[in-house]
Motif scaffolding. Sequence first.
Motif, mmCIF file in Angstrom:
data_model
loop_
_atom_site.group_PDB
_atom_site.id
_atom_site.type_symbol
_atom_site.label_atom_id
_atom_site.label_comp_id
_atom_site.label_asym_id
_atom_site.label_seq_id
_atom_site.Cartn_x
_atom_site.Cartn_y
_atom_site.Cartn_z
ATOM 1 N N ILE A 181 44.631 -25.070 -29.677
ATOM 2 C CA ILE A 181 44.252 -26.363 -29.371
ATOM 3 C C ILE A 181 45.482 -26.934 -28.441
ATOM 4 O O ILE A 181 46.648 -26.993 -28.988
ATOM 5 C CB ILE A 181 44.048 -27.427 -30.576
ATOM 6 C CG1 ILE A 181 43.067 -27.015 -31.487
ATOM 7 C CG2 ILE A 181 43.930 -28.993 -29.991
ATOM 8 C CD1 ILE A 181 42.607 -27.826 -32.751
ATOM 9 N N ASP A 182 45.340 -27.233 -26.885
ATOM 10 C CA ASP A 182 46.413 -27.535 -26.341
ATOM 11 C C ASP A 182 46.522 -29.327 -26.394
ATOM 12 O O ASP A 182 45.401 -29.870 -26.677
ATOM 13 C CB ASP A 182 46.276 -27.053 -24.852
ATOM 14 C CG ASP A 182 46.612 -25.734 -24.675
ATOM 15 O OD1 ASP A 182 47.197 -25.292 -25.775
ATOM 16 O OD2 ASP A 182 46.291 -25.138 -23.632
ATOM 17 N N GLY A 183 47.687 -29.989 -26.003
ATOM 18 C CA GLY A 183 47.638 -31.280 -25.996
ATOM 19 C C GLY A 183 48.490 -31.712 -27.038
ATOM 20 O O GLY A 183 49.089 -31.074 -28.086
ATOM 21 N N SER A 184 48.804 -33.172 -26.854
ATOM 22 C CA SER A 184 49.481 -33.854 -27.740
ATOM 23 C C SER A 184 49.268 -35.373 -27.789
ATOM 24 O O SER A 184 48.470 -35.762 -27.089
ATOM 25 C CB SER A 184 51.036 -33.755 -27.431
ATOM 26 O OG SER A 184 51.438 -34.097 -26.006
ATOM 27 N N PRO A 185 49.766 -36.196 -28.638
ATOM 28 C CA PRO A 185 49.458 -37.514 -28.767
ATOM 29 C C PRO A 185 49.680 -38.279 -27.525
ATOM 30 O O PRO A 185 50.945 -38.065 -26.722
ATOM 31 C CB PRO A 185 50.100 -38.210 -29.607
ATOM 32 C CG PRO A 185 50.390 -37.161 -30.850
ATOM 33 C CD PRO A 185 50.585 -35.898 -29.879
ATOM 34 N N GLY A 186 48.623 -39.053 -26.773
ATOM 35 C CA GLY A 186 48.763 -39.743 -25.769
ATOM 36 C C GLY A 186 48.446 -39.007 -24.310
ATOM 37 O O GLY A 186 48.199 -39.470 -23.252
ATOM 38 N N THR A 187 48.349 -37.593 -24.422
ATOM 39 C CA THR A 187 47.566 -36.750 -23.239
ATOM 40 C C THR A 187 46.264 -36.182 -23.763
ATOM 41 O O THR A 187 45.521 -35.961 -22.761
ATOM 42 C CB THR A 187 48.501 -35.549 -23.182
ATOM 43 O OG1 THR A 187 48.765 -34.626 -24.356
ATOM 44 C CG2 THR A 187 49.919 -36.041 -22.796
ATOM 45 N N GLY A 188 45.918 -36.160 -25.103
ATOM 46 C CA GLY A 188 44.538 -35.557 -25.373
ATOM 47 C C GLY A 188 44.594 -34.363 -25.630
ATOM 48 O O GLY A 188 45.507 -33.569 -25.923
ATOM 49 N N ASP A 192 44.648 -33.460 -38.878
ATOM 50 C CA ASP A 192 43.612 -32.683 -38.749
ATOM 51 C C ASP A 192 43.694 -31.552 -37.783
ATOM 52 O O ASP A 192 43.526 -30.495 -37.780
ATOM 53 C CB ASP A 192 42.224 -33.462 -38.842
ATOM 54 C CG ASP A 192 41.713 -34.072 -40.027
ATOM 55 O OD1 ASP A 192 42.317 -33.756 -41.073
ATOM 56 O OD2 ASP A 192 40.715 -34.670 -40.070
ATOM 57 N N ILE A 193 44.401 -32.064 -36.815
ATOM 58 C CA ILE A 193 44.479 -31.172 -35.573
ATOM 59 C C ILE A 193 45.608 -30.047 -35.961
ATOM 60 O O ILE A 193 45.666 -28.898 -35.519
ATOM 61 C CB ILE A 193 45.145 -32.118 -34.322
ATOM 62 C CG1 ILE A 193 43.984 -32.944 -33.660
ATOM 63 C CG2 ILE A 193 45.927 -30.916 -33.126
ATOM 64 C CD1 ILE A 193 42.984 -32.091 -32.846
ATOM 65 N N ASN A 194 46.517 -30.718 -36.506
ATOM 66 C CA ASN A 194 47.586 -29.711 -37.068
ATOM 67 C C ASN A 194 47.237 -28.592 -38.088
ATOM 68 O O ASN A 194 47.231 -27.389 -38.160
ATOM 69 C CB ASN A 194 48.757 -30.348 -37.622
ATOM 70 C CG ASN A 194 49.660 -31.144 -36.744
ATOM 71 O OD1 ASN A 194 49.672 -30.836 -35.714
ATOM 72 N ND2 ASN A 194 50.201 -32.432 -36.967
ATOM 73 N N SER A 195 46.180 -29.240 -38.859
ATOM 74 C CA SER A 195 45.487 -28.200 -39.989
ATOM 75 C C SER A 195 44.756 -27.118 -39.102
ATOM 76 O O SER A 195 44.791 -25.871 -39.585
ATOM 77 C CB SER A 195 44.604 -28.908 -40.954
ATOM 78 O OG SER A 195 45.503 -30.003 -41.475
ATOM 79 N N LEU A 196 43.830 -27.347 -38.197
ATOM 80 C CA LEU A 196 43.121 -26.480 -37.530
ATOM 81 C C LEU A 196 44.061 -25.307 -36.536
ATOM 82 O O LEU A 196 43.962 -24.160 -36.384
ATOM 83 C CB LEU A 196 42.232 -27.185 -36.434
ATOM 84 C CG LEU A 196 41.071 -27.950 -36.863
ATOM 85 C CD1 LEU A 196 40.332 -28.778 -35.956
ATOM 86 C CD2 LEU A 196 40.206 -27.363 -37.494
ATOM 87 N N ARG A 197 45.120 -26.067 -36.173
ATOM 88 C CA ARG A 197 46.128 -25.235 -35.406
ATOM 89 C C ARG A 197 46.876 -23.988 -36.312
ATOM 90 O O ARG A 197 46.935 -22.754 -36.040
ATOM 91 C CB ARG A 197 47.159 -25.928 -34.791
ATOM 92 C CG ARG A 197 46.850 -26.537 -33.515
ATOM 93 C CD ARG A 197 47.966 -27.534 -32.889
ATOM 94 N NE ARG A 197 47.744 -28.112 -31.640
ATOM 95 C CZ ARG A 197 48.233 -29.300 -31.235
ATOM 96 N NH1 ARG A 197 49.178 -29.725 -32.017
ATOM 97 N NH2 ARG A 197 47.993 -29.440 -29.834
ATOM 98 N N ALA A 198 46.928 -24.614 -37.521
ATOM 99 C CA ALA A 198 47.644 -23.772 -38.775
ATOM 100 C C ALA A 198 46.604 -22.776 -39.075
ATOM 101 O O ALA A 198 46.916 -21.612 -39.619
ATOM 102 C CB ALA A 198 47.972 -24.653 -39.772
#
Length: 225
Positions: free
Chosen positions: A51-58, A40-46
Amino acid sequence: MSRAERLLELLQLLREHRYAVTAEHLASELNISTRTLYRDINSLRAQGACIDGSPGTGYLLTERFTLPPLTFDDDELLALSLGLKWVVKSTDPELVRSAKRAHAKINAVISSSSKIKLNHHGITVLKKPVTDPNLLIVRKSIQLGVKLEIVYKDLKDKISTRIIWPCALGFFDDSAVIAAWCELRQNFRHFRIDRIESIIELESYPIAPLQLLKRWQDETAINLG
């Protein structure tokens, strides 16, 4: 909840946080897996969300996205603020959470000067918060058209068991009052929610909730506005 609704809800959750929030927390709020959350995060970015961040950092939404600017005059902001405060102090926990989300959504799309007027105006709702656990049950029964069996204590402290078809709920300074068809009396009656000793949800009543509400309004000449 559809995927489109979930993406909007995720976007709103990100708006509500000023600092990075973990994928685990977001997934828990949406009742989905972290793997689905990452998609879902990737869909919103597309779709253009920053959206900044990555798994493990938030994750953190760094720019406002998709909502058009809203403008309110001073009195409109005051009305919104007082209305939301009233809901927070007068209704059940689900509506309280909804009011707080609505407040966050408004804050997300108004100007800095409007935020000050919305949140710092010196006018408040001086009301003791309602904590009656039956409020949510009654509200849902009205929305879904469900009968309730109640044990009720009247103003003379007489106890009776009633099966009622709730159709409206009114909030007063000292209590909330249910308008309902009473099977015992075969007529519409009103019940103070703080005088209900116990409550049990039953089956659906045999009429659409809006039809029952209209019958009550026609018979009582009460205009809900």
